[in-house]
Design a protein around this motif. Structure first.
Motif, PDB file in Angstrom:
ATOM      1  N   ILE A   1       1.597  14.802  -7.750  1.00 54.35           N
ATOM      2  CA  ILE A   1       2.419  14.062  -6.423  1.00 54.35           C
ATOM      3  C   ILE A   1       2.630  14.995  -6.213  1.00 54.35           C
ATOM      4  O   ILE A   1       3.945  14.705  -6.501  1.00 54.35           O
ATOM      5  CB  ILE A   1       2.663  12.551  -6.489  1.00 54.35           C
ATOM      6  N   LYS A   2       3.023  15.448  -5.026  1.00 48.72           N
ATOM      7  CA  LYS A   2       3.552  15.942  -3.752  1.00 48.72           C
ATOM      8  C   LYS A   2       4.431  15.343  -3.204  1.00 48.72           C
ATOM      9  O   LYS A   2       5.940  14.729  -3.220  1.00 48.72           O
ATOM     10  CB  LYS A   2       2.838  17.091  -2.798  1.00 48.72           C
ATOM     11  N   LYS A   3       3.679  13.703  -2.641  1.00 46.75           N
ATOM     12  CA  LYS A   3       4.682  12.690  -1.888  1.00 46.75           C
ATOM     13  C   LYS A   3       4.369  11.661  -1.682  1.00 46.75           C
ATOM     14  O   LYS A   3       3.007  11.491  -1.811  1.00 46.75           O
ATOM     15  CB  LYS A   3       4.541  13.606  -0.338  1.00 46.75           C
TER      16      LYS A   3
ATOM     17  N   PHE B   1       0.940  -1.865   0.143  1.00 45.72           N
ATOM     18  CA  PHE B   1       0.020  -0.584   0.245  1.00 45.72           C
ATOM     19  C   PHE B   1       0.729   0.949  -0.182  1.00 45.72           C
ATOM     20  O   PHE B   1       1.580   1.105   0.278  1.00 45.72           O
ATOM     21  CB  PHE B   1      -1.201   0.007   0.548  1.00 45.72           C
ATOM     22  N   TYR B   2      -0.141   2.338  -1.107  1.00 45.68           N
ATOM     23  CA  TYR B   2       0.835   3.669  -0.859  1.00 45.68           C
ATOM     24  C   TYR B   2       0.638   4.995  -0.893  1.00 45.68           C
ATOM     25  O   TYR B   2      -0.795   4.453  -0.278  1.00 45.68           O
ATOM     26  CB  TYR B   2       1.388   3.658  -2.101  1.00 45.68           C
ATOM     27  N   PHE B   3       0.327   5.958   0.173  1.00 41.55           N
ATOM     28  CA  PHE B   3       0.045   7.128   1.191  1.00 41.55           C
ATOM     29  C   PHE B   3       0.264   7.867   0.517  1.00 41.55           C
ATOM     30  O   PHE B   3       1.413   8.430   0.161  1.00 41.55           O
ATOM     31  CB  PHE B   3       0.236   7.298   2.350  1.00 41.55           C
ATOM     32  N   ILE B   4      -0.225   8.412  -0.855  1.00 40.80           N
ATOM     33  CA  ILE B   4      -0.245   9.511  -1.230  1.00 40.80           C
ATOM     34  C   ILE B   4      -0.233  10.861  -1.708  1.00 40.80           C
ATOM     35  O   ILE B   4      -2.185  10.978  -1.214  1.00 40.80           O
ATOM     36  CB  ILE B   4      -0.533   8.656  -2.830  1.00 40.80           C
ATOM     37  N   THR B   5      -0.347  11.621  -1.215  1.00 44.47           N
ATOM     38  CA  THR B   5      -0.146  13.434  -0.421  1.00 44.47           C
ATOM     39  C   THR B   5       0.023  13.920  -2.175  1.00 44.47           C
ATOM     40  O   THR B   5       1.244  13.818  -2.865  1.00 44.47           O
ATOM     41  CB  THR B   5       0.272  14.185   0.414  1.00 44.47           C
ATOM     42  N   LEU B   6      -1.205  14.752  -2.151  1.00 47.51           N
ATOM     43  CA  LEU B   6      -1.410  15.639  -3.720  1.00 47.51           C
ATOM     44  C   LEU B   6      -1.049  17.145  -2.967  1.00 47.51           C
ATOM     45  O   LEU B   6      -0.837  17.200  -2.336  1.00 47.51           O
ATOM     46  CB  LEU B   6      -2.683  15.192  -4.491  1.00 47.51           C
ATOM     47  N   ILE B   7      -0.668  18.051  -4.577  1.00 45.32           N
ATOM     48  CA  ILE B   7       0.248  18.833  -4.007  1.00 45.32           C
ATOM     49  C   ILE B   7      -1.034  19.901  -4.159  1.00 45.32           C
ATOM     50  O   ILE B   7      -0.808  21.055  -3.029  1.00 45.32           O
ATOM     51  CB  ILE B   7       0.293  19.561  -5.918  1.00 45.32           C
ATOM     52  N   ASP B   8      -2.585  19.205  -4.275  1.00 42.92           N
ATOM     53  CA  ASP B   8      -3.416  19.922  -4.041  1.00 42.92           C
ATOM     54  C   ASP B   8      -4.448  20.450  -1.912  1.00 42.92           C
ATOM     55  O   ASP B   8      -4.992  20.901  -1.851  1.00 42.92           O
ATOM     56  CB  ASP B   8      -4.818  20.274  -4.803  1.00 42.92           C
ATOM     57  N   GLY B   9      -3.983  18.679  -1.855  1.00 41.40           N
ATOM     58  CA  GLY B   9      -3.777  19.069  -0.387  1.00 41.40           C
ATOM     59  C   GLY B   9      -4.897  17.553  -0.167  1.00 41.40           C
ATOM     60  O   GLY B   9      -4.492  17.283   1.043  1.00 41.40           O
ATOM     61  N   ASN B  10      -4.643  16.831  -0.922  1.00 39.64           N
ATOM     62  CA  ASN B  10      -5.891  15.737  -1.268  1.00 39.64           C
ATOM     63  C   ASN B  10      -4.727  14.389  -0.570  1.00 39.64           C
ATOM     64  O   ASN B  10      -3.789  14.114  -0.373  1.00 39.64           O
ATOM     65  CB  ASN B  10      -6.503  15.397  -2.565  1.00 39.64           C
ATOM     66  N   GLU B  11      -5.812  13.300  -0.249  1.00 37.72           N
ATOM     67  CA  GLU B  11      -4.937  12.120  -0.069  1.00 37.72           C
ATOM     68  C   GLU B  11      -5.312  11.098  -0.602  1.00 37.72           C
ATOM     69  O   GLU B  11      -6.078  11.112  -0.657  1.00 37.72           O
ATOM     70  CB  GLU B  11      -4.384  11.798   1.942  1.00 37.72           C
ATOM     71  N   ILE B  12      -4.251   9.972  -0.715  1.00 37.70           N
ATOM     72  CA  ILE B  12      -4.698   8.773  -1.276  1.00 37.70           C
ATOM     73  C   ILE B  12      -4.222   7.710  -1.482  1.00 37.70           C
ATOM     74  O   ILE B  12      -2.449   8.265  -0.950  1.00 37.70           O
ATOM     75  CB  ILE B  12      -5.174   9.248  -3.243  1.00 37.70           C
ATOM     76  N   HIS B  13      -4.951   6.582  -0.487  1.00 36.30           N
ATOM     77  CA  HIS B  13      -4.004   5.127  -0.350  1.00 36.30           C
ATOM     78  C   HIS B  13      -4.822   4.274  -1.105  1.00 36.30           C
ATOM     79  O   HIS B  13      -5.673   4.024  -1.245  1.00 36.30           O
ATOM     80  CB  HIS B  13      -3.690   4.938   1.143  1.00 36.30           C
ATOM     81  N   GLY B  14      -3.532   3.173  -1.397  1.00 38.64           N
ATOM     82  CA  GLY B  14      -3.802   2.381  -2.651  1.00 38.64           C
ATOM     83  C   GLY B  14      -2.989   1.437  -2.886  1.00 38.64           C
ATOM     84  O   GLY B  14      -1.675   1.713  -2.808  1.00 38.64           O
TER      85      GLY B  14
END
Length: 398
Positions: free
Chosen positions: A177-179, A137-150
């Protein structure tokens, strides 16, 4: 001063020497085999580090004296080579690469990076690598502040396909993708990513026996006036210090070891210097049962002023439990020996009684930041302020 000597003995005990582990092999034309760390390969010279007389020395060998050599990281990469899988490679200069290994020739790796395209990596510059697990699983922080994991379904040149539990398949442009952080097993709960507890080594003031990892640290501010910082010198030794404006400075060395699956033990000191100058502090031991998310700690220590120790130990009973992704409950309780005088048979006699101070509150957490909002109480405080004296602090982990 005897107390200072004890404090520095704690620090000295925890610093263990370690050498560089040789991972590369050189075989000379004379038949000699050397285990070493190859640092640079030139056209006619190979530079390396080798252990001689318990010391690491820099040296070199000309290619005319060289029969063969191998670089450990390259051989490990070759053994796990799968041109259809993605790899992350970290170079010694700190550069991070993500992509596919196209081929390996001798000590060089032909690599197709998502950002840099096809590049050639010199084997001696590889610090570490990891093969991507499709079940990770990866936790992804987008530049706009939204968070996605999967889970990653497919990596493309400009996009990433992610399979999420709540949104299904999601395609994310790489530029958005920010991080992106690999999620440890068990940290996705009810479709949410629970980041690691950023402040697991202490309660409000007193420490757990859980040490900081090497290279980790944090800054803490309490009541604005109290400022401190701690840093992990190794996985078992932490050094820290701070100021309590405007009257005192202090240092806080601590050692900690994991001795069983859910048990840590540790020891340390708090050494403060007040105007005068007067040295005061505590030498303590602690034992923690539990994990970084849910634990209980028993501590005991002897306070001192100058070189005089208080006769009776003080005791701490503390605990924390994480109840949601961003909230933990924290309690820290002190049982402190206090001198008192009793009038017995016409004379005043010095005795000691134990006085209890309790605290209870919330810890609000982000990935690197915590805020503690708590109340401090005792049998005397409750007479004046029934709910207790407010306590606040802020911690930033670096």
């Amino acid at each position: 001063m005897k107390i200072v000597n004890i404090v520095f003995l704690i620090a000295a005990f925890s610093l263990f020497t370690s050498g560089i582990i040789a991972q590369d092999i050189i075989v000379t034309t004379a038949g000699k085999t050397m285990h070493c760390n190859i640092t640079k390969i030139a056209d006619d010279t190979l530079f390396f580090k080798v252990k001689l007389n318990d010391r690491m020395s820099n040296t070199f060998i000309v290619t005319s004296q060289l029969k063969e050599y191998s670089i450990g990281k390259v051989e490990e990469l070759r053994a796990s080579l799968d041109t259809s899988s993605f790899f992350t490679i970290k170079l010694e200069d700190g550069t991070g690469l993500t992509g596919k290994v196209r081929s390996i020739f001798e000590s060089k790796v032909l690599f197709e990076d998502n950002n840099f395209g096809v590049i050639t990596i010199k084997g001696e510059t590889i610090e570490s690598f990891a093969k991507e697990d499709k079940n990770t699983f990866y936790f992804i922080t987008l530049i706009d502040g939204n968070e996605i994991h999967g889970k990653i379904i497919e990596r493309k040149k400009y996009e990433l396909d992610i399979q999420t539990e709540t949104l299904g398949k999601v395609t994310i442009p790489l530029k958005n993708i920010k991080k992106m952080t690999e999620v440890q097993q068990g940290r996705v709960k009810d479709g949410e990513y629970w980041f690691p507890n950023p402040n697991s080594t202490r309660y409000l003031f007193s420490p757990t026996a859980i040490p900081l990892k090497k290279g980790e640290g944090y800054y803490q501010n309490a009541y604005v006036l109290a400022n401190s910082a701690n840093y992990g010198i190794s996985d078992n030794f932490t050094i820290g210090g701070g100021v309590f404006l405007p009257v005192a400075v202090f240092i806080t060395p601590k050692i900690g070891f994991k001795v069983a699956e859910k048990v840590h033990v540790g020891a340390g000191a708090i050494l403060g210097l007040f105007p005068g100058p007067t040295t005061v502090g505590i030498l303590f031991g602690v034992a923690t049962y539990g994990s970084t998310e849910h634990n209980f700690t028993l501590g005991a220590g002897y306070g001192f002023v100058a070189d005089e120790f208080i006769q009776y130990p003080m005791i701490t009973l503390s605990g924390m439990t994480r109840v949601s992704r961003r909230i933990a409950l924290v309690t820290e309780n002190w049982i402190v020996p206090l001198p008192r005088e009793e009038y017995v048979n016409g004379n005043y006699v010095e005795t000691t009684e134990y006085y209890t101070v309790v605290s209870y509150g919330l810890r609000i957490m982000k990935e690197r930041i915590t805020f503690d909002i708590a109340l401090i109480n005792s049998k005397d405080i409750i007479q004046m302020i029934p709910i207790g004296i407010p306590y606040i602090d802020f911690v930033y982990k670096f």
